[in-house]
Design a protein around this motif. Sequence first.
Motif, PDB file in Angstrom:
ATOM      1  N   GLU A  77       0.234 -44.523   3.299  1.00  0.00           N
ATOM      2  CA  GLU A  77      -1.025 -43.913   2.883  1.00  0.00           C
ATOM      3  C   GLU A  77      -0.817 -42.910   1.760  1.00  0.00           C
ATOM      4  N   SER A  78       0.324 -42.221   1.781  1.00  0.00           N
ATOM      5  CA  SER A  78       0.592 -41.213   0.749  1.00  0.00           C
ATOM      6  C   SER A  78       0.766 -41.848  -0.622  1.00  0.00           C
ATOM      7  N   GLY A  79       1.298 -43.068  -0.649  1.00  0.00           N
ATOM      8  CA  GLY A  79       1.547 -43.746  -1.921  1.00  0.00           C
ATOM      9  C   GLY A  79       2.642 -43.107  -2.746  1.00  0.00           C
ATOM     10  N   ALA A  80       3.382 -42.162  -2.158  1.00  0.00           N
ATOM     11  CA  ALA A  80       4.389 -41.415  -2.920  1.00  0.00           C
ATOM     12  C   ALA A  80       5.796 -41.948  -2.712  1.00  0.00           C
ATOM     13  N   PHE A  81       6.043 -42.613  -1.577  1.00  0.00           N
ATOM     14  CA  PHE A  81       7.399 -43.032  -1.233  1.00  0.00           C
ATOM     15  C   PHE A  81       7.413 -44.467  -0.738  1.00  0.00           C
ATOM     16  N   GLU A  82       8.580 -45.084  -0.845  1.00  0.00           N
ATOM     17  CA  GLU A  82       8.862 -46.343  -0.178  1.00  0.00           C
ATOM     18  C   GLU A  82       9.908 -46.064   0.901  1.00  0.00           C
TER      19      GLU A  82
ATOM     20  N   LEU B  17       1.527 -43.199   7.565  1.00  0.00           N
ATOM     21  CA  LEU B  17       1.272 -42.043   6.706  1.00  0.00           C
ATOM     22  C   LEU B  17       2.078 -42.114   5.410  1.00  0.00           C
ATOM     23  N   VAL B  18       3.308 -42.637   5.475  1.00  0.00           N
ATOM     24  CA  VAL B  18       4.106 -42.785   4.252  1.00  0.00           C
ATOM     25  C   VAL B  18       3.406 -43.757   3.302  1.00  0.00           C
TER      26      VAL B  18
ATOM     27  N   ASP C  39      -0.166 -32.160   8.511  1.00  0.00           N
ATOM     28  CA  ASP C  39       1.112 -31.533   8.164  1.00  0.00           C
ATOM     29  C   ASP C  39       2.064 -32.500   7.470  1.00  0.00           C
ATOM     30  N   PHE C  40       2.202 -33.703   8.036  1.00  0.00           N
ATOM     31  CA  PHE C  40       3.175 -34.638   7.473  1.00  0.00           C
ATOM     32  C   PHE C  40       2.718 -35.144   6.106  1.00  0.00           C
ATOM     33  N   SER C  41       1.416 -35.329   5.937  1.00  0.00           N
ATOM     34  CA  SER C  41       0.898 -35.727   4.623  1.00  0.00           C
ATOM     35  C   SER C  41       1.166 -34.645   3.595  1.00  0.00           C
TER      36      SER C  41
ATOM     37  N   VAL D 255      -0.858 -19.034  30.542  1.00  0.00           N
ATOM     38  CA  VAL D 255      -0.321 -20.393  30.599  1.00  0.00           C
ATOM     39  C   VAL D 255      -1.369 -21.396  30.137  1.00  0.00           C
ATOM     40  N   SER D 256      -2.623 -21.202  30.573  1.00  0.00           N
ATOM     41  CA  SER D 256      -3.697 -22.134  30.208  1.00  0.00           C
ATOM     42  C   SER D 256      -3.968 -22.129  28.712  1.00  0.00           C
ATOM     43  N   SER D 257      -3.740 -21.001  28.062  1.00  0.00           N
ATOM     44  CA  SER D 257      -4.041 -20.893  26.629  1.00  0.00           C
ATOM     45  C   SER D 257      -2.842 -21.244  25.758  1.00  0.00           C
ATOM     46  N   PHE D 258      -1.699 -21.590  26.392  1.00  0.00           N
ATOM     47  CA  PHE D 258      -0.468 -21.833  25.643  1.00  0.00           C
ATOM     48  C   PHE D 258      -0.320 -23.310  25.324  1.00  0.00           C
ATOM     49  N   ASN D 259      -0.243 -23.638  24.040  1.00  0.00           N
ATOM     50  CA  ASN D 259       0.008 -25.005  23.592  1.00  0.00           C
ATOM     51  C   ASN D 259       1.097 -24.987  22.535  1.00  0.00           C
ATOM     52  N   LEU D 260       1.920 -26.027  22.504  1.00  0.00           N
ATOM     53  CA  LEU D 260       3.030 -26.093  21.559  1.00  0.00           C
ATOM     54  C   LEU D 260       2.591 -26.695  20.227  1.00  0.00           C
ATOM     55  N   PRO D 261       3.049 -26.134  19.115  1.00  0.00           N
ATOM     56  CA  PRO D 261       2.777 -26.721  17.799  1.00  0.00           C
ATOM     57  C   PRO D 261       3.757 -27.857  17.525  1.00  0.00           C
ATOM     58  N   ALA D 262       3.593 -28.954  18.250  1.00  0.00           N
ATOM     59  CA  ALA D 262       4.544 -30.070  18.149  1.00  0.00           C
ATOM     60  C   ALA D 262       3.788 -31.384  18.268  1.00  0.00           C
ATOM     61  N   TYR D 263       4.426 -32.447  17.797  1.00  0.00           N
ATOM     62  CA  TYR D 263       3.900 -33.797  17.991  1.00  0.00           C
ATOM     63  C   TYR D 263       5.023 -34.788  17.720  1.00  0.00           C
ATOM     64  N   GLY D 264       5.261 -35.668  18.688  1.00  0.00           N
ATOM     65  CA  GLY D 264       6.280 -36.693  18.530  1.00  0.00           C
ATOM     66  C   GLY D 264       5.638 -38.003  18.104  1.00  0.00           C
ATOM     67  N   PRO D 265       5.716 -38.368  16.827  1.00  0.00           N
ATOM     68  CA  PRO D 265       5.040 -39.572  16.339  1.00  0.00           C
ATOM     69  C   PRO D 265       5.812 -40.843  16.686  1.00  0.00           C
ATOM     70  N   SER D 266       5.117 -41.969  16.637  1.00  0.00           N
ATOM     71  CA  SER D 266       5.772 -43.269  16.758  1.00  0.00           C
ATOM     72  C   SER D 266       6.238 -43.716  15.380  1.00  0.00           C
ATOM     73  N   VAL D 267       7.054 -44.770  15.358  1.00  0.00           N
ATOM     74  CA  VAL D 267       7.469 -45.340  14.079  1.00  0.00           C
ATOM     75  C   VAL D 267       6.241 -45.796  13.296  1.00  0.00           C
ATOM     76  N   GLY D 268       5.245 -46.339  14.028  1.00  0.00           N
ATOM     77  CA  GLY D 268       4.010 -46.766  13.375  1.00  0.00           C
ATOM     78  C   GLY D 268       3.254 -45.617  12.746  1.00  0.00           C
ATOM     79  N   ASP D 269       3.205 -44.469  13.441  1.00  0.00           N
ATOM     80  CA  ASP D 269       2.538 -43.276  12.891  1.00  0.00           C
ATOM     81  C   ASP D 269       3.162 -42.868  11.561  1.00  0.00           C
ATOM     82  N   VAL D 270       4.488 -42.802  11.550  1.00  0.00           N
ATOM     83  CA  VAL D 270       5.212 -42.359  10.357  1.00  0.00           C
ATOM     84  C   VAL D 270       5.028 -43.362   9.217  1.00  0.00           C
ATOM     85  N   THR D 271       5.209 -44.630   9.535  1.00  0.00           N
ATOM     86  CA  THR D 271       5.096 -45.669   8.512  1.00  0.00           C
ATOM     87  C   THR D 271       3.719 -45.671   7.869  1.00  0.00           C
TER      88      THR D 271
END
Length: 249
Positions: free
Chosen positions: A231-236, A228-229, A150-152, A210-226
């Motif tokens: 890796e994209s080669g699109a932004f600094e 992927l950015v 998603d973030f990519s 309840v067992s089948s319910f999962n949230l469409p969410a993810y809390g990334p770390s600063v390392g995760d975000v950095t």
Amino acid sequence: MPVTEKSVKEVYTALLPQTMVVADLGCSSGPNALVFVSNVINAIAEHSRNDFNQLFRSLEQFKRSAEMDRNGDTLPPYYVSGLPDSYYVRLFPRQSVHLFHSSYCLHWRSQVPEGLEGKREVYLNGENMYIAKNTPPSVVKLFQEQFRKDFSLFLRLRHEELAFGGQMVLTFLGRKDEDVYSGDLNHLFGLLSQSLQSLVVEGLVEEEKVSSFNLPAYGPSVGDVTALVKESGAFEIAHIKLFEQNWDP
């Protein structure tokens, strides 16, 4: 009245009619029929009221406030438009936007990670709705892959729409270290999972739901975000900072 309001909302949500036709098949000789119609109209108004509609109702107030802040100075020409669509699709013409802003949104994924339901409807994340201490590593990987995908995609789409030299300011929930099993979202959604389990015990909610319910969410770390950015080669990254929230009221 509660039964009527519930019926109105269910019909409106299911059909989303351009014009909603309501018939009162009664024999009122006084204002009773009008009371019913009033209840229906109010139920629809309450249900259809959302942030998007409220935003545009606030434009006149925004204009007056902006003019007051300028102390009579003329505002630069501007106009406001709204695009009711997902930020995981293309929204704007190529190189047409100079500044993107997103606040408290990008921890939400485009969908629940695929593969959380195994063979014969075995729910791999158990009673959890997000990543918890007992979530299997294979399930954690599904959440991480959905974030990566998603973030990519978000970065690629915004890069196509952003004018040369433009910038983005993005704020979203994440975690302060690389341990994917710890973080505010893990704690918060863990409490919600426990609350749902208590409703199961009381017989108010089905255990399978309840067992089948999962949230469409993810809390990334600063390392995760950095990562992927880069890796994209699109932004600094001009600036990245972790802010800690105090959840204790």
